[in-house]
Design a protein around this motif. Structure first.
Motif, short mmCIF file in Angstrom:
data_model
loop_
_atom_site.label_atom_id
_atom_site.label_comp_id
_atom_site.label_asym_id
_atom_site.label_seq_id
_atom_site.Cartn_x
_atom_site.Cartn_y
_atom_site.Cartn_z
N ILE A 105 0.86 -1.18 0.00
CA ILE A 105 0.00 0.00 0.00
C ILE A 105 0.90 1.23 0.00
O ILE A 105 1.77 1.39 0.86
N GLY A 106 0.71 2.11 -0.99
CA GLY A 106 1.47 3.34 -1.08
C GLY A 106 0.55 4.54 -1.14
O GLY A 106 -0.68 4.40 -1.25
N VAL A 107 1.13 5.73 -1.05
CA VAL A 107 0.35 6.96 -1.14
C VAL A 107 0.95 7.87 -2.20
O VAL A 107 2.15 7.83 -2.47
N SER A 108 0.10 8.69 -2.81
CA SER A 108 0.53 9.69 -3.77
C SER A 108 -0.40 10.88 -3.64
O SER A 108 -1.29 10.90 -2.78
N GLY A 109 -0.20 11.88 -4.48
CA GLY A 109 -1.03 13.08 -4.42
C GLY A 109 -2.22 12.99 -5.36
O GLY A 109 -2.20 12.28 -6.38
N GLY A 110 -3.26 13.72 -5.03
CA GLY A 110 -4.44 13.76 -5.88
C GLY A 110 -4.19 14.41 -7.23
O GLY A 110 -5.02 14.28 -8.15
N SER A 111 -3.05 15.07 -7.37
CA SER A 111 -2.72 15.70 -8.66
C SER A 111 -2.29 14.67 -9.70
O SER A 111 -2.23 14.98 -10.89
N LEU A 112 -1.97 13.45 -9.26
CA LEU A 112 -1.63 12.38 -10.20
C LEU A 112 -2.87 12.00 -11.00
O LEU A 112 -3.90 11.63 -10.43
N THR A 113 -2.77 12.10 -12.31
CA THR A 113 -3.89 11.76 -13.19
C THR A 113 -3.53 10.51 -13.99
O THR A 113 -2.45 10.42 -14.57
N PRO A 162 -5.62 14.36 -0.91
CA PRO A 162 -5.72 15.82 -1.06
C PRO A 162 -4.74 16.49 -0.10
O PRO A 162 -3.76 15.88 0.32
N PHE A 163 -5.01 17.75 0.27
CA PHE A 163 -4.19 18.41 1.29
C PHE A 163 -4.37 17.68 2.62
O PHE A 163 -5.48 17.34 2.99
N VAL A 164 -3.26 17.45 3.31
CA VAL A 164 -3.28 16.65 4.53
C VAL A 164 -3.12 17.55 5.75
O VAL A 164 -2.23 18.40 5.80
N LYS A 165 -4.01 17.36 6.73
CA LYS A 165 -3.96 18.10 7.98
C LYS A 165 -3.47 17.18 9.08
O LYS A 165 -3.87 16.01 9.14
N ASP A 166 -2.61 17.69 9.95
CA ASP A 166 -2.15 16.90 11.09
C ASP A 166 -3.12 17.14 12.24
O ASP A 166 -3.02 18.12 12.96
N SER A 167 -4.07 16.24 12.36
CA SER A 167 -5.12 16.40 13.37
C SER A 167 -5.56 15.03 13.85
O SER A 167 -5.51 14.05 13.10
N LEU A 168 -6.00 14.96 15.09
CA LEU A 168 -6.52 13.71 15.64
C LEU A 168 -8.02 13.57 15.40
O LEU A 168 -8.61 12.54 15.69
N LYS A 169 -8.63 14.62 14.86
CA LYS A 169 -10.07 14.56 14.59
C LYS A 169 -10.34 13.62 13.41
O LYS A 169 -9.55 13.53 12.47
N MET A 180 -11.14 13.35 -7.03
CA MET A 180 -11.00 13.68 -5.62
C MET A 180 -12.31 14.23 -5.09
O MET A 180 -12.78 15.26 -5.57
N PRO A 181 -12.91 13.56 -4.09
CA PRO A 181 -14.24 13.99 -3.63
C PRO A 181 -14.24 15.18 -2.67
O PRO A 181 -15.29 15.71 -2.35
N GLY A 182 -13.08 15.60 -2.20
CA GLY A 182 -13.00 16.73 -1.27
C GLY A 182 -11.62 17.35 -1.33
O GLY A 182 -10.79 16.98 -2.16
N THR A 183 -11.35 18.30 -0.43
CA THR A 183 -10.09 19.04 -0.50
C THR A 183 -9.09 18.71 0.61
O THR A 183 -7.91 19.05 0.49
N SER A 211 -10.81 11.48 0.75
CA SER A 211 -10.84 12.82 1.35
C SER A 211 -11.99 12.88 2.35
O SER A 211 -12.74 11.92 2.51
N HIS A 212 -12.12 14.02 3.01
CA HIS A 212 -13.30 14.28 3.84
C HIS A 212 -14.37 14.92 2.98
O HIS A 212 -14.09 15.46 1.91
#
Length: 212
Positions: A105-113, A162-169, A180-183, A211-212
């Motif tokens: 399992i890897g991760v990339s950005g939503g800008s990858l088309t 998408p943009f990643v927030k450092d949050s526990l929520k 991408m369904p959200g930002t 995304s959220h």
């Protein structure tokens, strides 16, 4: 379900990786992480092992992956550095094949088309903007996708973020294979999604947006 086997995490001391390691331990897995500096591992647990080394060194990757059943790659680089995502991913897949490990399992950005996407006008514009601002990184991210998409032996999943927030929520996670369904999304929810799909076959050989 047996969760006592070992998961290798690349990028385990990063903001997402720390949450993944914590979540994995909570679910009963053992974790092995590749770290440049063991002192950066801010949390200790008897189910966490650290391998000191560099991701660029294939021998370090072999040491990391030995006896593991799953590989999670959240490796990240500062945008000013020469991007090495495609080479790192190729080396990981090569060692996985050598050691007969199949789940990645890897991760990339939503800008990858990729082929099959149906992005909104706003998201198409955003992807083009990233290509203009970070041409080297985007070229390498596309090369990483080519490496993955050609590999039929490994049961890979590439999660686009998408943009990643450092949050526990935590919030409900939206998923899509075409846009991408959200930002935004939090590190906590990225970790949750990844761990939910360690043994889930839904997105094998696919690159979902979340995304959220």
């Amino acid at each position: 379900m047996d969760h006592s086997y070992k998961i290798a995490i690349i990028g385990g001391t990063g903001t997402v990786g720390r949450h993944i390691a914590t979540r994995a331990i909570q679910q009963g897995y053992h974790v092995r992480m590749l770290v440049r500096n063991p002192e950066r591992v801010s949390y200790k647990h008897d189910k966490i092992e650290s391998v000191q080394g560099q991701i660029q060194e294939i021998e370090n990757i072999r040491e990391l992956l030995k006896d593991c059943k799953v590989v999670i790659n959240t490796f990240g680089q500062p945008t000013k550095e020469k991007p090495i995502y495609s080479q790192v991913t190729k080396n990981i897949l090569d060692v996985m094949t050598e050691l007969n490990i199949t789940r990645y399992i890897g991760v990339s950005g939503g800008s990858l088309t990729i082929s099959g996407d149906n992005k909104s006008l706003v998201n198409r514009f955003g992807a083009k903007l990233f290509e203009l601002l970070f041409p080297g990184m985007m070229e390498d991210k596309k090369a990483e996708w080519e490496v993955l998409s050609k590999d039929k032996h490994i049961q890979w999943t590439l999660i686009r973020l998408p943009f990643v927030k450092d949050s526990l929520k935590t919030k409900k996670i939206k998923e899509s294979l075409t846009d991408m369904p959200g930002t935004k999304i939090t590190n906590q929810d990225i970790a949750s999604f990844i761990m939910e799909h360690v043994e889930n076959t839904k997105y094998i050989h696919k690159a979902p947006f979340i995304s959220h």
